[in-house]
Design an enzyme around this catalytic site. Structure first.
Site, PDB file in Angstrom:
ATOM      1  N   LYS A 202       0.853  -1.185   0.000  1.00  0.00           N
ATOM      2  CA  LYS A 202       0.000   0.000   0.000  1.00  0.00           C
ATOM      3  C   LYS A 202       0.888   1.234   0.000  1.00  0.00           C
ATOM      4  CE  LYS A 202      -3.712   2.314   2.553  1.00  0.00           C
ATOM      5  NZ  LYS A 202      -4.574   2.270   3.757  1.00  0.00           N
ATOM      6  N   LYS A 256      -2.203  -1.463  -3.722  1.00  0.00           N
ATOM      7  CA  LYS A 256      -3.057  -0.280  -3.648  1.00  0.00           C
ATOM      8  C   LYS A 256      -2.202   0.970  -3.758  1.00  0.00           C
ATOM      9  CE  LYS A 256      -6.505   1.943  -0.668  1.00  0.00           C
ATOM     10  NZ  LYS A 256      -7.163   1.946   0.656  1.00  0.00           N
TER      11      LYS A 256
END
Length: 332
Positions: A202, A256
């Site tokens: 992420k 992400k």
């Protein structure tokens, strides 16, 4: 791959593009409704559906309205939803105790969906940002986001979600060691079948802005998240993080944001072969929506093309706010 083909004109690569039927026969990837996880925002109250201004068409819903959304999703053939809580500043505290309250509105939404649709996979979000007065994913002490104390809280949060019927725990916090701790907690509490879809790679991205509006974190956040989320310049580090999370007990991993990090998706899948997901985040969604509203792009075609990019990059599935729209299209 070492393609073997005769020289032109014996090989004319356009032959396999001549008709829709032939193009379908040789198509390398397919997007299906079962590939999609629909992120939904839940808030306190009853009978509430309020628009998120920076995410056209996206709502914050009270628990009863989330169940109505789940009913629509189930009818469309969507098999998975992800629950994110919206909390106002008055609901946030420094001790973040609301995060593991078994009756917070996220946990009540999980329980309500599972009660009505036991066959639907419900995913949660595990991070303290939506309950933290500072807007961070972990506890803040003397301006530092502390790791180990945060991990203890994340385990409590994950267990509360599992007790309410959550199928897939989604740690999005990026603290070190949280996957192993959550897996041990789940096993110890008898939740051995609850899965972990780790936000393993992420990035500290500017594409999250509208999401922070949706969950009420924009006004609360002090500073940035660069000490625990990944540097967008790094890719080898992503593989180290994925390897660590898989070794600690993650069943699936996530990259992400999505489209700006397709190279990471491909590297992760090629390196580990584990179920690999991407999140088409709020900024990606909002850009497509805004351009379409201005008449600059064809929303439907761009939506489908963007999602196909994830499949081409070897993703097994995608979290996307477009999920119901895609399902409607596929259902005719």
């Amino acid at each position: 791959m070492n393609p073997v083909q005769a020289p032109y004109p014996a090989t004319r690569l356009r032959r396999t593009r001549v008709t829709p039927a032939v193009r379908a026969l040789v198509r390398e990837n397919a997007l299906e409704v079962g590939d999609l996880i629909w992120p939904v925002f839940v808030r306190s109250g009853e009978g509430i559906e309020e628009p998120v201004p920076s995410m056209p068409g996206v709502m914050r819903r009270s628990v009863d309205k989330v169940v109505e959304a789940a009913t629509e999703a189930h009818a469309l053939g969507l098999q998975a939803m992800c629950i994110f809580p919206y909390t106002g500043i008055e609901e946030r505290t420094e001790d973040c105790a609301g995060a593991w309250d078994p009756k917070n509105h996220a946990n009540r939404a999980i329980a309500a969906i599972k009660a009505k649709f036991p066959d639907m996979a419900v995913m949660s979000d595990v991070a303290l940002d939506t309950y933290n007065i500072n807007g961070h994913d972990g506890f803040v002490e003397d301006g530092i986001i502390v790791n180990d104390r945060t991990v203890e809280a994340l385990v409590k949060m994950a267990l509360a979600q599992a007790e309410n019927g959550c199928d897939i725990i989604g740690p999005s916090d990026m603290m070190d060691g949280r996957i192993g701790a959550i897996r041990a907690g789940l096993e110890g509490a008898g939740h051995q079948d609850v899965m972990i879809l780790s936000y393993a790679a992420k990035y500290a991205s500017a594409f999250y802005g509208p999401f922070r509006d949706a969950v009420g974190a924009s006004g609360a956040l002090t500073g940035d998240k660069k000490t625990y989320q990944m540097d967008p310049a790094n890719s080898d580090e992503a593989l180290r993080l994925v390897a660590r999370d898989l070794s600690e007990g993650a069943d699936m991993v996530m990259v992400k944001p999505g489209l700006p990090y397709l190279d990471i998706c491909r590297r992760v899948k090629d390196a580990f072969g584990a179920p690999t997901f991407a999140y088409q985040v709020s900024g990606e969604f909002a850009m497509i929506k805004a351009a379409a509203q201005n008449g600059w792009i064809d929303e439907e075609r761009v939506m489908l093309e963007s999602l196909m990019a994830f499949k081409r990059a070897s993703c097994d599935g995608v979290l996307t706010y477009f999920a119901p729209d895609v399902a409607r299209l596929m259902n005719g």
